[in-house]
Scaffold this motif. Sequence first.
Motif, mmCIF file in Angstrom:
data_model
loop_
_atom_site.group_PDB
_atom_site.id
_atom_site.type_symbol
_atom_site.label_atom_id
_atom_site.label_comp_id
_atom_site.label_asym_id
_atom_site.label_seq_id
_atom_site.Cartn_x
_atom_site.Cartn_y
_atom_site.Cartn_z
ATOM 1 N N PHE A 23 -13.948 -28.130 -26.912
ATOM 2 C CA PHE A 23 -14.173 -27.506 -25.611
ATOM 3 C C PHE A 23 -15.430 -26.644 -25.551
ATOM 4 O O PHE A 23 -15.737 -26.081 -24.497
ATOM 5 N N GLY A 24 -16.129 -26.464 -26.669
ATOM 6 C CA GLY A 24 -17.334 -25.652 -26.687
ATOM 7 C C GLY A 24 -17.130 -24.354 -27.445
ATOM 8 O O GLY A 24 -16.009 -23.838 -27.539
ATOM 9 N N PRO A 25 -18.204 -23.773 -28.003
ATOM 10 C CA PRO A 25 -18.099 -22.559 -28.841
ATOM 11 C C PRO A 25 -17.486 -21.374 -28.110
ATOM 12 O O PRO A 25 -16.813 -20.549 -28.716
ATOM 13 N N GLY A 26 -17.711 -21.267 -26.804
ATOM 14 C CA GLY A 26 -17.214 -20.099 -26.075
ATOM 15 C C GLY A 26 -15.778 -20.199 -25.618
ATOM 16 O O GLY A 26 -15.236 -19.237 -25.063
ATOM 17 N N PHE A 27 -15.143 -21.350 -25.880
ATOM 18 C CA PHE A 27 -13.791 -21.545 -25.369
ATOM 19 C C PHE A 27 -12.795 -20.582 -25.997
ATOM 20 O O PHE A 27 -11.823 -20.176 -25.340
ATOM 21 N N ASN A 28 -13.004 -20.204 -27.257
ATOM 22 C CA ASN A 28 -12.055 -19.329 -27.951
ATOM 23 C C ASN A 28 -12.131 -17.877 -27.499
ATOM 24 O O ASN A 28 -11.301 -17.070 -27.913
ATOM 25 N N GLY A 29 -13.116 -17.543 -26.680
ATOM 26 C CA GLY A 29 -13.224 -16.148 -26.222
ATOM 27 C C GLY A 29 -13.694 -16.035 -24.787
ATOM 28 O O GLY A 29 -14.750 -15.443 -24.513
ATOM 29 N N PRO A 30 -12.974 -16.603 -23.826
ATOM 30 C CA PRO A 30 -13.422 -16.531 -22.423
ATOM 31 C C PRO A 30 -13.345 -15.112 -21.884
ATOM 32 O O PRO A 30 -12.580 -14.285 -22.374
ATOM 33 N N PHE A 31 -14.161 -14.836 -20.875
ATOM 34 C CA PHE A 31 -14.121 -13.531 -20.215
ATOM 35 C C PHE A 31 -13.077 -13.572 -19.100
ATOM 36 O O PHE A 31 -12.951 -14.574 -18.384
ATOM 37 N N THR A 32 -12.356 -12.496 -18.964
ATOM 38 C CA THR A 32 -11.442 -12.337 -17.835
ATOM 39 C C THR A 32 -12.105 -11.408 -16.829
ATOM 40 O O THR A 32 -12.392 -10.252 -17.150
ATOM 41 N N VAL A 33 -12.367 -11.928 -15.647
ATOM 42 C CA VAL A 33 -13.049 -11.141 -14.614
ATOM 43 C C VAL A 33 -12.024 -10.738 -13.557
ATOM 44 O O VAL A 33 -11.356 -11.595 -12.968
ATOM 45 N N VAL A 34 -11.884 -9.437 -13.360
ATOM 46 C CA VAL A 34 -10.960 -8.902 -12.360
ATOM 47 C C VAL A 34 -11.788 -8.394 -11.179
ATOM 48 O O VAL A 34 -12.620 -7.496 -11.335
ATOM 49 N N VAL A 35 -11.569 -8.990 -10.001
ATOM 50 C CA VAL A 35 -12.327 -8.630 -8.798
ATOM 51 C C VAL A 35 -11.483 -7.691 -7.943
ATOM 52 O O VAL A 35 -10.390 -8.055 -7.498
ATOM 53 N N ASP A 36 -11.994 -6.488 -7.737
ATOM 54 C CA ASP A 36 -11.327 -5.523 -6.868
ATOM 55 C C ASP A 36 -11.961 -5.625 -5.479
ATOM 56 O O ASP A 36 -13.032 -5.074 -5.219
ATOM 57 N N ALA A 37 -11.267 -6.365 -4.605
ATOM 58 C CA ALA A 37 -11.802 -6.609 -3.258
ATOM 59 C C ALA A 37 -11.137 -5.737 -2.209
ATOM 60 O O ALA A 37 -11.148 -6.063 -1.015
ATOM 61 N N LYS A 38 -10.561 -4.655 -2.651
ATOM 62 C CA LYS A 38 -9.841 -3.783 -1.724
ATOM 63 C C LYS A 38 -10.759 -3.220 -0.641
ATOM 64 O O LYS A 38 -10.342 -2.992 0.500
ATOM 65 N N GLY A 39 -12.018 -3.010 -0.958
ATOM 66 C CA GLY A 39 -12.945 -2.442 0.017
ATOM 67 C C GLY A 39 -13.761 -3.476 0.748
ATOM 68 O O GLY A 39 -14.651 -3.119 1.533
ATOM 69 N N ALA A 40 -13.509 -4.765 0.514
ATOM 70 C CA ALA A 40 -14.289 -5.819 1.153
ATOM 71 C C ALA A 40 -13.683 -6.196 2.510
ATOM 72 O O ALA A 40 -12.466 -6.154 2.701
ATOM 73 N N LYS A 41 -14.533 -6.600 3.436
ATOM 74 C CA LYS A 41 -14.050 -7.031 4.749
ATOM 75 C C LYS A 41 -13.302 -8.348 4.640
ATOM 76 O O LYS A 41 -12.300 -8.583 5.318
ATOM 77 N N ASN A 42 -13.799 -9.245 3.800
ATOM 78 C CA ASN A 42 -13.165 -10.550 3.593
ATOM 79 C C ASN A 42 -12.934 -10.728 2.091
ATOM 80 O O ASN A 42 -13.816 -11.220 1.384
ATOM 81 N N PRO A 43 -11.777 -10.319 1.570
ATOM 82 C CA PRO A 43 -11.536 -10.351 0.124
ATOM 83 C C PRO A 43 -11.726 -11.731 -0.503
ATOM 84 O O PRO A 43 -12.320 -11.852 -1.581
ATOM 85 N N LYS A 44 -11.240 -12.790 0.157
ATOM 86 C CA LYS A 44 -11.356 -14.127 -0.433
ATOM 87 C C LYS A 44 -12.803 -14.574 -0.530
ATOM 88 O O LYS A 44 -13.240 -15.129 -1.536
ATOM 89 N N SER A 45 -13.551 -14.308 0.509
ATOM 90 C CA SER A 45 -14.971 -14.672 0.486
ATOM 91 C C SER A 45 -15.721 -13.856 -0.563
ATOM 92 O O SER A 45 -16.603 -14.371 -1.262
ATOM 93 N N ALA A 46 -15.351 -12.578 -0.693
ATOM 94 C CA ALA A 46 -16.007 -11.712 -1.685
ATOM 95 C C ALA A 46 -15.726 -12.207 -3.093
ATOM 96 O O ALA A 46 -16.624 -12.243 -3.946
ATOM 97 N N ALA A 47 -14.455 -12.595 -3.379
ATOM 98 C CA ALA A 47 -14.098 -13.077 -4.716
ATOM 99 C C ALA A 47 -14.839 -14.363 -5.048
ATOM 100 O O ALA A 47 -15.328 -14.551 -6.175
ATOM 101 N N LYS A 48 -14.954 -15.265 -4.070
ATOM 102 C CA LYS A 48 -15.689 -16.510 -4.302
ATOM 103 C C LYS A 48 -17.165 -16.233 -4.555
ATOM 104 O O LYS A 48 -17.810 -16.895 -5.375
ATOM 105 N N SER A 49 -17.699 -15.232 -3.868
ATOM 106 C CA SER A 49 -19.109 -14.874 -4.051
ATOM 107 C C SER A 49 -19.343 -14.318 -5.457
ATOM 108 O O SER A 49 -20.355 -14.631 -6.092
#
Length: 736
Positions: free
Chosen positions: A415-441
């Motif tokens: 699966f590639g060298p980086g597969f054993n250590g993926p990053f977990t990204v937590v998006v805090d969209a509480k202050g965004a007007k459109n949370p889903k669009s912000a997370a996709k961005s």
Amino acid sequence: MAVFLYRMGRTAFRRRWYVALLWVVLLGALGFASTQAASPPEDTGSMPGIESQRAYDLLQKRFPGASQSPNQATARIVFVAPSREKLTSSANRAVIEKLVGEAAESSQVQAVADPFRAGTVNQAASTAYATVTYKAASKDLTDATKDNLRKAVDEARHAGLTVDVGGPVLADDAAAGGSGELIGVVIAAVVLLVTFGSLAAAGLPLLTAVLGVGISTVSIMALGSTLGLSTTSSSLASMLGLAVGIDYALFVVSRYREERGHGHSPQEAAGRAVGTAGSAVVFAGLTVVIALAGLSVVGVPTLTKMGLSAAGAVVVAVLIALTLVPALLGILPNAVLPRRIRKGRDTGARTGDNAGTRWARFVRRRPVPVLLASVIGLGIVALPVLDLQLGMPGDESKSTATTERRAYDELADGFGPGFNGPFTVVVDAKGAKNPKSAAKSVAKTISATKGVVSVTAPVFNPAGNTAIFTATASTAPTDEKTKDLVRAIRAERPEVTAETGATFLVSGTTAINIDVADKMQSALVPYLAVVVGLAFLLLLVIFRSVLVPLKAAFGFLLSVLSALGAVVAVFQWGRLADLIGLQQTGPVMSTMPIMMVGIVFGLAMDYEVFLVSRMREAYTHGERPAEAIVTGFRHSARVVVAAALIMIAVFSGFVGAGLALIKMIGFSLAVAVLFDALVVRMALVPAVMALLGERAWWLPARLARWLPRVDIEGESLSRTPAAETEPAPVAEAAHR
């Protein structure tokens, strides 16, 4: 101080059976308490103050009940197809599905993710993995549960597939010291026997040290669940408690034999030994405690608990040296003496030349060459520290003989060298007007970052204000380029927040390891400042000198830098790795350098106090500075070298440990003691003292008035009336 300890030693000698019984009863009571206490917890790895920890905390808060418990065991079963075959073939698929079904049969299994349904098969269909989630922690899994998994894996292997299991479920339990620890104790016993020439004198420090370690260990077990002390805390306390316990008893017994050689009766000799050598033990132990307790300033709960546990073990070792050792000397007053004194052939102290005096005179005649050779030699050994890389090695650092390491390599290939250590990204969209669009961005921005090969679709919490997704790097978790990638992703946050109104945090195992390494590096200088500053003040009080503490601090820095250089050369570069059974090189564990600095500083000050206090004792009794150096070496060099060899043996015993952190600490402490005791204290110290002369004991008059007077040399004992009217010859005292 000296008079108080002198009286304590005489009392312990006189009440020897009560004192010995008290320590045995204490061990028994704590042992019973440890059997009734709950099991100590596993290390949680909590690291306050870093971004990855904040991300985990936010995830716990915004995704209630969705995240896996940190103590919940998981296993990743990796499948590799035979050459020129695919896992998607009907035969291979049937084997995998059978294994998945059998693995789920255990009552402790919560779920098993089928790779074909979960989509965990690579594009070439050559590699796949199934994740097994258990209801309990790894240490609580039954043998039946593990055997069920092993049986299913073996059947799949017999069908022609390559199958390995990643994670801790089938990993061998790592021992703290193993047989190597026992070998270290045996070597320590041999050194003691050669030093003292008496079985009783050699056995007494070992007996008291083992008792002290036993008390410390059962205390940690008894308080483990209450104070959150883990098995790692117990390992460090055991390692350090055993080493200093032997050394502290060694110094008291050695001084007792010296006082008996001067013709004092057993009780008087025990009192004087505790009053003089015991004073050095108190202050030496205090420096170790300061260094270990100082780990709390780093702000890492695990390090704080390890440091305080080890500090407690040192306190126990000091108390035993001051009470139990003189009590045992009362039980065996003559057995610890050399044969020549026991037989009455020598009742006077030997003051002639020995190896210590001959070496001291050699250094005194050639201080500059010895000083330059010491500094240049240690400087060369320290050079690799310039390439120090911190991290937290995982399965990639294990031997290829383990199934965990093979699973790691197979996943990286498939699966590639980086597969054993993926990053977990937590998006805090509480202050965004459109949370889903912000997370996709946010996901789009991170996926476009150079070095990121894939990003999963964001998954939202029920409230719809927080999303989570993973990003996979093109490089391995421990690669320096991966560290740069994490920093690059985080550098994009201000721009993303300005555009979308949402912010994000990067976590995951790889990000946590990077954050921990950065935190340890930034904490090292403040920690050094606190510990060295407090110890400098302590040594200033002990020796009533400004230059002696400065010299001690300089010598310590040389010792610790050269030890770190040796660690980098062996554990990171792989030099001489085969000699210590090191299977795989990698970054130096993030917590190791700061922990090593704390321990080594305390031990370095031990040798400084024991050696230089005898020089000051001779100086305060009227000897010229040059002669005081020789006198100090006459009385202390052999014992200091023996103490160093004992510590090296004990610490080397932990090099055979299965725990990577303990293995690395054992090696680093062994080489640090080697450099500090045999190079810095035996060569650099007398060279500097010879060059300084009278100036070594310089103290400003105003500072001298402010400093408290601590009689570590036992000068006040000469003014204290002894219980006996005159020293009793050894031959006569033997009948008492």
